[in-house]
Design a protein around this motif. Structure first.
Motif, mmCIF file in Angstrom:
data_model
loop_
_atom_site.group_PDB
_atom_site.id
_atom_site.type_symbol
_atom_site.label_atom_id
_atom_site.label_comp_id
_atom_site.label_asym_id
_atom_site.label_seq_id
_atom_site.Cartn_x
_atom_site.Cartn_y
_atom_site.Cartn_z
ATOM 1 N N GLY A 152 -13.159 -8.213 18.743
ATOM 2 C CA GLY A 152 -11.925 -8.449 16.912
ATOM 3 C C GLY A 152 -11.968 -7.629 15.590
ATOM 4 N N SER A 153 -13.653 -7.344 15.373
ATOM 5 C CA SER A 153 -14.209 -7.002 13.914
ATOM 6 C C SER A 153 -13.841 -5.408 14.271
ATOM 7 N N VAL A 154 -14.023 -4.913 15.592
ATOM 8 C CA VAL A 154 -13.557 -3.673 15.784
ATOM 9 C C VAL A 154 -12.445 -2.747 15.578
ATOM 10 N N ILE A 155 -11.341 -4.223 16.738
ATOM 11 C CA ILE A 155 -10.020 -3.617 16.127
ATOM 12 C C ILE A 155 -9.605 -3.655 15.516
ATOM 13 N N PHE A 156 -9.950 -4.659 14.607
ATOM 14 C CA PHE A 156 -9.572 -5.006 12.846
ATOM 15 C C PHE A 156 -9.619 -3.917 12.296
ATOM 16 N N GLY A 157 -10.955 -3.823 12.368
ATOM 17 C CA GLY A 157 -11.587 -2.525 11.536
ATOM 18 C C GLY A 157 -10.481 -0.861 11.761
ATOM 19 N N VAL A 158 -10.275 -0.252 13.308
ATOM 20 C CA VAL A 158 -9.745 0.495 13.335
ATOM 21 C C VAL A 158 -7.836 0.267 12.615
ATOM 22 N N SER A 159 -7.419 -1.363 12.746
ATOM 23 C CA SER A 159 -6.029 -0.775 13.392
ATOM 24 C C SER A 159 -6.251 -0.825 11.221
ATOM 25 N N GLU A 160 -6.881 -1.460 10.621
ATOM 26 C CA GLU A 160 -7.073 -0.969 8.762
ATOM 27 C C GLU A 160 -7.582 0.148 8.282
ATOM 28 N N LEU A 161 -8.241 0.598 9.064
ATOM 29 C CA LEU A 161 -8.701 1.860 9.308
ATOM 30 C C LEU A 161 -7.080 2.845 9.628
ATOM 31 N N ILE A 162 -6.462 2.443 10.390
ATOM 32 C CA ILE A 162 -5.024 3.804 10.724
ATOM 33 C C ILE A 162 -3.910 3.110 9.514
ATOM 34 N N THR A 163 -4.017 2.416 9.203
ATOM 35 C CA THR A 163 -3.104 1.541 7.806
ATOM 36 C C THR A 163 -3.620 2.107 6.500
ATOM 37 N N GLN A 164 -4.262 1.963 5.708
ATOM 38 C CA GLN A 164 -4.920 3.096 4.496
ATOM 39 C C GLN A 164 -4.476 4.424 5.109
ATOM 40 N N SER A 165 -4.695 5.010 6.468
ATOM 41 C CA SER A 165 -4.744 6.423 6.454
ATOM 42 C C SER A 165 -3.550 7.309 5.519
ATOM 43 N N THR A 166 -3.659 8.153 5.014
ATOM 44 C CA THR A 166 -2.636 8.890 3.923
ATOM 45 C C THR A 166 -1.461 8.888 5.320
ATOM 46 N N PRO A 167 -1.322 9.592 6.616
ATOM 47 C CA PRO A 167 -0.446 9.404 7.105
ATOM 48 C C PRO A 167 0.103 8.625 7.610
ATOM 49 N N SER A 168 0.271 7.640 7.353
ATOM 50 C CA SER A 168 0.513 6.079 7.938
ATOM 51 C C SER A 168 1.273 5.822 6.984
ATOM 52 N N GLN A 169 0.578 6.263 5.499
ATOM 53 C CA GLN A 169 1.421 5.466 4.473
ATOM 54 C C GLN A 169 2.720 6.656 4.231
ATOM 55 N N ASP A 170 1.853 7.656 4.353
ATOM 56 C CA ASP A 170 2.974 9.289 4.105
ATOM 57 C C ASP A 170 4.453 8.964 5.312
ATOM 58 N N ALA A 171 4.144 8.324 6.789
ATOM 59 C CA ALA A 171 4.822 7.863 7.099
ATOM 60 C C ALA A 171 6.443 6.544 7.284
ATOM 61 N N ILE A 172 5.416 5.274 6.442
ATOM 62 C CA ILE A 172 6.270 4.338 6.069
ATOM 63 C C ILE A 172 6.769 4.683 4.975
ATOM 64 N N ALA A 173 6.397 5.709 3.931
ATOM 65 C CA ALA A 173 7.599 5.515 2.645
ATOM 66 C C ALA A 173 8.721 6.751 2.796
ATOM 67 N N LYS A 174 8.615 7.738 4.175
ATOM 68 C CA LYS A 174 9.633 8.217 5.041
ATOM 69 C C LYS A 174 10.560 7.880 5.527
ATOM 70 N N VAL A 175 10.006 6.677 5.986
ATOM 71 C CA VAL A 175 10.943 5.502 6.558
ATOM 72 C C VAL A 175 11.618 4.450 5.838
ATOM 73 N N ASN A 176 11.059 4.412 4.846
ATOM 74 C CA ASN A 176 11.776 3.565 3.700
ATOM 75 C C ASN A 176 12.934 4.391 2.489
ATOM 76 N N GLU A 177 13.062 5.468 2.879
ATOM 77 C CA GLU A 177 13.516 6.442 1.765
ATOM 78 C C GLU A 177 14.778 6.984 2.732
ATOM 79 N N ASP A 178 14.611 6.996 4.338
ATOM 80 C CA ASP A 178 15.062 7.009 5.286
ATOM 81 C C ASP A 178 16.897 6.156 5.765
ATOM 82 N N ASP A 179 18.072 6.671 5.033
ATOM 83 C CA ASP A 179 19.175 5.481 4.961
ATOM 84 C C ASP A 179 19.934 5.250 6.015
#
Length: 149
Positions: free
Chosen positions: A35-62
């Motif tokens: 569980g710690s490994v899965i949570f750690g990897v998921s958290e790493l992906i969540t905090q990554s620049t590509p993930s944050q850029d993609a979420i921002a792009k989705v929130n800008e797409d009408d």
């Protein structure tokens, strides 16, 4: 009056209780580690620049906002691959997202060179309709395909 001393429960059952307790402890520790490994990897992906850029792009797409509603947020465990080495990196990740009106998958494929991310693909697939919406500037093709139908 003679009293008869009875052995305690543990004294009577230690032969099977100790191995069973040891096995259960190892199993529990394994699942905590997993569980710690899965949570750690998921958290790493969540905090990554590509993930944050993609979420921002989705929130800008009408168009995506019109389908899913606002606010759009992540919805579950992200998966894929993300690597960094000597100022060079790559990302190929899938992010489950949701809004008040539905759910979708957000896909991001990109590379990093000299601290700059370049995205080859960034699109959303709506769960209910399997519609694919490109977030990198090709939305007009998506709109024209819908109007032709």
């Amino acid at each position: 009056m003679d009293t008869i001393e009875h052995k305690s429960w543990f004294a009577r059952n230690w032969g099977w209780a100790v191995p069973l307790g040891g096995c259960l402890t190892i199993i529990i520790l394994f699942f905590v580690f997993l569980g710690s490994v899965i949570f750690g990897v998921s958290e790493l992906i969540t905090q990554s620049t590509p993930s944050q850029d993609a979420i921002a792009k989705v929130n800008e797409d009408d168009y995506v906002i019109n389908i899913l509603g606002e606010p759009i947020e992540t919805n579950g465990i992200m998966n894929g691959s993300l690597s960094y080495e000597n100022n060079v990196g790559s990302a190929d990740i899938s992010i489950p997202i949701k809004g008040p009106n539905g759910e979708a998958q957000l896909y991001v494929v990109g590379t990093k060179l000299n601290d700059q991310w370049t995205y080859k693909e960034m699109y959303v697939i709506i769960d209910a309709t399997n519609e694919q919406i490109d977030l990198l500037g090709y939305e007009q093709d998506q709109y024209s395909n819908e109007n032709e139908q």
